[in-house]
Design a protein around this motif. Structure first.
Motif, PDB file in Angstrom:
ATOM      1  N   GLY A 142       0.791  -1.218   0.000  1.00 28.52           N
ATOM      2  CA  GLY A 142       0.000   0.000   0.000  1.00 28.52           C
ATOM      3  C   GLY A 142       0.821   1.264   0.000  1.00 28.52           C
ATOM      4  O   GLY A 142       0.309   2.349   0.294  1.00 28.52           O
ATOM      5  N   GLU A 143       2.092   1.160  -0.356  1.00 34.30           N
ATOM      6  CA  GLU A 143       2.960   2.326  -0.385  1.00 34.30           C
ATOM      7  C   GLU A 143       2.848   3.013  -1.734  1.00 34.30           C
ATOM      8  O   GLU A 143       2.477   2.411  -2.733  1.00 34.30           O
ATOM      9  N   ARG A 144       3.215   4.267  -1.760  1.00 36.96           N
ATOM     10  CA  ARG A 144       3.259   4.986  -3.032  1.00 36.96           C
ATOM     11  C   ARG A 144       4.399   4.435  -3.861  1.00 36.96           C
ATOM     12  O   ARG A 144       5.499   4.203  -3.360  1.00 36.96           O
ATOM     13  N   GLU A 145       4.114   4.227  -5.132  1.00 33.59           N
ATOM     14  CA  GLU A 145       5.144   3.698  -6.016  1.00 33.59           C
ATOM     15  C   GLU A 145       6.143   4.785  -6.362  1.00 33.59           C
ATOM     16  O   GLU A 145       5.788   5.927  -6.587  1.00 33.59           O
ATOM     17  N   GLY A 146       7.387   4.403  -6.392  1.00 30.99           N
ATOM     18  CA  GLY A 146       8.421   5.344  -6.781  1.00 30.99           C
ATOM     19  C   GLY A 146       9.570   4.593  -7.394  1.00 30.99           C
ATOM     20  O   GLY A 146       9.679   3.371  -7.274  1.00 30.99           O
ATOM     21  N   PRO A 147      10.473   5.291  -8.056  1.00 33.34           N
ATOM     22  CA  PRO A 147      11.599   4.610  -8.675  1.00 33.34           C
ATOM     23  C   PRO A 147      12.509   3.991  -7.629  1.00 33.34           C
ATOM     24  O   PRO A 147      12.696   4.528  -6.548  1.00 33.34           O
ATOM     25  N   SER A 148      13.043   2.857  -7.951  1.00 36.67           N
ATOM     26  CA  SER A 148      13.987   2.197  -7.056  1.00 36.67           C
ATOM     27  C   SER A 148      15.272   3.003  -6.974  1.00 36.67           C
ATOM     28  O   SER A 148      15.679   3.670  -7.915  1.00 36.67           O
ATOM     29  N   LEU A 149      15.923   2.915  -5.814  1.00 33.64           N
ATOM     30  CA  LEU A 149      17.213   3.576  -5.658  1.00 33.64           C
ATOM     31  C   LEU A 149      18.282   2.868  -6.477  1.00 33.64           C
ATOM     32  O   LEU A 149      19.303   3.449  -6.823  1.00 33.64           O
ATOM     33  N   ALA A 150      18.042   1.605  -6.751  1.00 37.80           N
ATOM     34  CA  ALA A 150      19.049   0.818  -7.457  1.00 37.80           C
ATOM     35  C   ALA A 150      18.580   0.520  -8.871  1.00 37.80           C
ATOM     36  O   ALA A 150      17.780  -0.377  -9.088  1.00 37.80           O
ATOM     37  N   GLU A 155      20.002   0.580 -17.467  1.00 46.60           N
ATOM     38  CA  GLU A 155      19.076   1.699 -17.351  1.00 46.60           C
ATOM     39  C   GLU A 155      19.819   3.000 -17.068  1.00 46.60           C
ATOM     40  O   GLU A 155      19.478   4.057 -17.599  1.00 46.60           O
ATOM     41  N   GLN A 156      20.825   2.931 -16.223  1.00 45.22           N
ATOM     42  CA  GLN A 156      21.635   4.112 -15.949  1.00 45.22           C
ATOM     43  C   GLN A 156      22.302   4.604 -17.238  1.00 45.22           C
ATOM     44  O   GLN A 156      22.371   5.812 -17.500  1.00 45.22           O
ATOM     45  N   SER A 157      22.802   3.665 -18.031  1.00 44.79           N
ATOM     46  CA  SER A 157      23.450   4.030 -19.292  1.00 44.79           C
ATOM     47  C   SER A 157      22.458   4.657 -20.266  1.00 44.79           C
ATOM     48  O   SER A 157      22.785   5.618 -20.970  1.00 44.79           O
ATOM     49  N   LEU A 159      19.698   6.322 -19.518  1.00 44.90           N
ATOM     50  CA  LEU A 159      19.384   7.675 -19.069  1.00 44.90           C
ATOM     51  C   LEU A 159      20.536   8.633 -19.350  1.00 44.90           C
ATOM     52  O   LEU A 159      20.332   9.777 -19.759  1.00 44.90           O
ATOM     53  N   ALA A 160      21.770   8.148 -19.116  1.00 44.28           N
ATOM     54  CA  ALA A 160      22.939   8.990 -19.375  1.00 44.28           C
ATOM     55  C   ALA A 160      23.029   9.320 -20.867  1.00 44.28           C
ATOM     56  O   ALA A 160      23.403  10.431 -21.252  1.00 44.28           O
ATOM     57  N   ALA A 161      22.693   8.344 -21.718  1.00 44.49           N
ATOM     58  CA  ALA A 161      22.762   8.562 -23.164  1.00 44.49           C
ATOM     59  C   ALA A 161      21.719   9.580 -23.627  1.00 44.49           C
ATOM     60  O   ALA A 161      21.954  10.341 -24.566  1.00 44.49           O
ATOM     61  N   LEU A 162      20.583   9.617 -22.951  1.00 45.52           N
ATOM     62  CA  LEU A 162      19.563  10.600 -23.307  1.00 45.52           C
ATOM     63  C   LEU A 162      20.017  12.003 -22.929  1.00 45.52           C
ATOM     64  O   LEU A 162      19.870  12.943 -23.707  1.00 45.52           O
ATOM     65  N   GLY A 163      20.590  12.113 -21.724  1.00 42.69           N
ATOM     66  CA  GLY A 163      21.011  13.434 -21.253  1.00 42.69           C
ATOM     67  C   GLY A 163      19.850  14.404 -21.303  1.00 42.69           C
ATOM     68  O   GLY A 163      18.754  14.119 -20.809  1.00 42.69           O
ATOM     69  N   THR A 164      20.070  15.538 -21.919  1.00 46.29           N
ATOM     70  CA  THR A 164      19.001  16.540 -22.074  1.00 46.29           C
ATOM     71  C   THR A 164      18.451  16.545 -23.490  1.00 46.29           C
ATOM     72  O   THR A 164      17.648  17.397 -23.846  1.00 46.29           O
ATOM     73  N   ASP A 165      18.920  15.605 -24.297  1.00 45.03           N
ATOM     74  CA  ASP A 165      18.498  15.550 -25.698  1.00 45.03           C
ATOM     75  C   ASP A 165      17.295  14.642 -25.876  1.00 45.03           C
ATOM     76  O   ASP A 165      16.939  13.843 -25.007  1.00 45.03           O
ATOM     77  N   ILE A 176      25.287   3.679 -26.577  1.00 44.14           N
ATOM     78  CA  ILE A 176      25.767   2.876 -25.447  1.00 44.14           C
ATOM     79  C   ILE A 176      26.211   1.472 -25.862  1.00 44.14           C
ATOM     80  O   ILE A 176      26.640   0.679 -25.018  1.00 44.14           O
ATOM     81  N   GLY A 177      26.093   1.150 -27.144  1.00 47.28           N
ATOM     82  CA  GLY A 177      26.604  -0.119 -27.623  1.00 47.28           C
ATOM     83  C   GLY A 177      25.762  -1.326 -27.289  1.00 47.28           C
ATOM     84  O   GLY A 177      26.294  -2.384 -26.958  1.00 47.28           O
ATOM     85  N   VAL A 178      24.430  -1.179 -27.338  1.00 43.82           N
ATOM     86  CA  VAL A 178      23.539  -2.323 -27.132  1.00 43.82           C
ATOM     87  C   VAL A 178      22.647  -2.449 -28.353  1.00 43.82           C
ATOM     88  O   VAL A 178      22.654  -1.584 -29.245  1.00 43.82           O
ATOM     89  N   SER A 179      21.859  -3.521 -28.414  1.00 40.33           N
ATOM     90  CA  SER A 179      20.950  -3.690 -29.539  1.00 40.33           C
ATOM     91  C   SER A 179      19.796  -2.693 -29.439  1.00 40.33           C
ATOM     92  O   SER A 179      19.459  -2.203 -28.348  1.00 40.33           O
ATOM     93  N   ARG A 180      19.177  -2.425 -30.574  1.00 40.39           N
ATOM     94  CA  ARG A 180      18.030  -1.523 -30.569  1.00 40.39           C
ATOM     95  C   ARG A 180      16.904  -2.085 -29.706  1.00 40.39           C
ATOM     96  O   ARG A 180      16.222  -1.340 -28.990  1.00 40.39           O
ATOM     97  N   ALA A 181      16.706  -3.412 -29.771  1.00 38.43           N
ATOM     98  CA  ALA A 181      15.633  -4.040 -28.979  1.00 38.43           C
ATOM     99  C   ALA A 181      15.863  -3.839 -27.481  1.00 38.43           C
ATOM    100  O   ALA A 181      14.920  -3.586 -26.722  1.00 38.43           O
TER     101      ALA A 181
END
Length: 216
Positions: A142-150, A155-157, A159-165, A176-181
């Motif tokens: 019953g807690e409010r959903e929020g992003p995990s700290l971990a 996923e970190q990569s 977000l970093a690749a998006l930056g402000t663009d 970031i060197g991964v597949s499009r999928a």
């Protein structure tokens, strides 16, 4: 029989009927005929394979918590017992919720709604991320959903690749060197959590392209 099948196990037929009716009133749920003993409950489980069992602790032929422990199904414990040892034992047996009798049927309805969301979050056909697991646990509590700290490294990569663009899944994948999928999967998951925004860019030909931007 479609919907989330729920079996009530309670030796008091009036209480069992109230709980059965509360289940039947929720959209997406199917209330099975209540069982009054562990023996009847085991037979009902074998016959109907319930998705959720609502079990009392004190039953004529045994301990409801030990019955819950033996199940290959989710369960709530519904009991008048309020001692800490019983509550701890119920959770250690795998109960997802403990409701103290007597309670308003609206309390049970709210827990059932949480359970439906919990099941939906864990029904994905893809591997679950830490965020997915944390969200499911938060919903059941019953807690409010929020992003995990971990966040995962990928996923970190992303977000970093998006930056402000603003970028497409293909552009993020190349950065970031991964597949499009893989990039698409993580971007979609982040969008579902509100971490990134999704827009469309229309070209002169072909289908519109999804564009992603960081920031909910």
């Amino acid at each position: 029989m479609s919907g989330i099948r729920v079996l009530v196990v309670d030796d008091d037929f009036r209480v069992a009927g109230l709980h059965r009716d509360a289940v039947a009133a929720r959209a997406g749920f199917v209330a099975l005929e209540p069982a009054r003993t562990i023996g009847e409950a085991r037979a009902a489980v074998a016959a109907h394979a319930p998705d959720l069992v609502l079990a009392d602790v004190y039953l004529p032929d045994g301990d409801g918590i030990e019955f819950v422990r033996s199940l290959d199904a989710d369960a709530f414990v519904l009991s008048a017992a309020t001692d800490a040892a019983t509550v701890r034992r119920a959770f250690s047996a795998g109960a997802l919720a403990y409701l103290v009798k007597p309670f308003d049927t609206r309390v049970l309805a709210e827990r059932l709604d949480r359970f439906a969301r919990y099941r939906n979050l864990l029904a994905a056909g893809r591997p679950l991320s830490q965020d997915d697991v944390d969200r499911a646990a938060s919903v059941m509590r019953g807690e409010r959903e929020g992003p995990s700290l971990a966040r995962s490294t990928t996923e970190q990569s992303v977000l970093a690749a998006l930056g402000t663009d603003e970028a497409s899944a293909a552009e993020v994948a190349e950065r970031i060197g991964v597949s499009r999928a893989t990039a698409q999967r993580h971007l979609t998951t982040l969008a579902e959590r509100g971490v990134v925004q999704v827009g469309l860019r229309y070209g002169s030909t072909g289908r519109p392209e999804h564009r992603f931007r960081a920031g909910g």
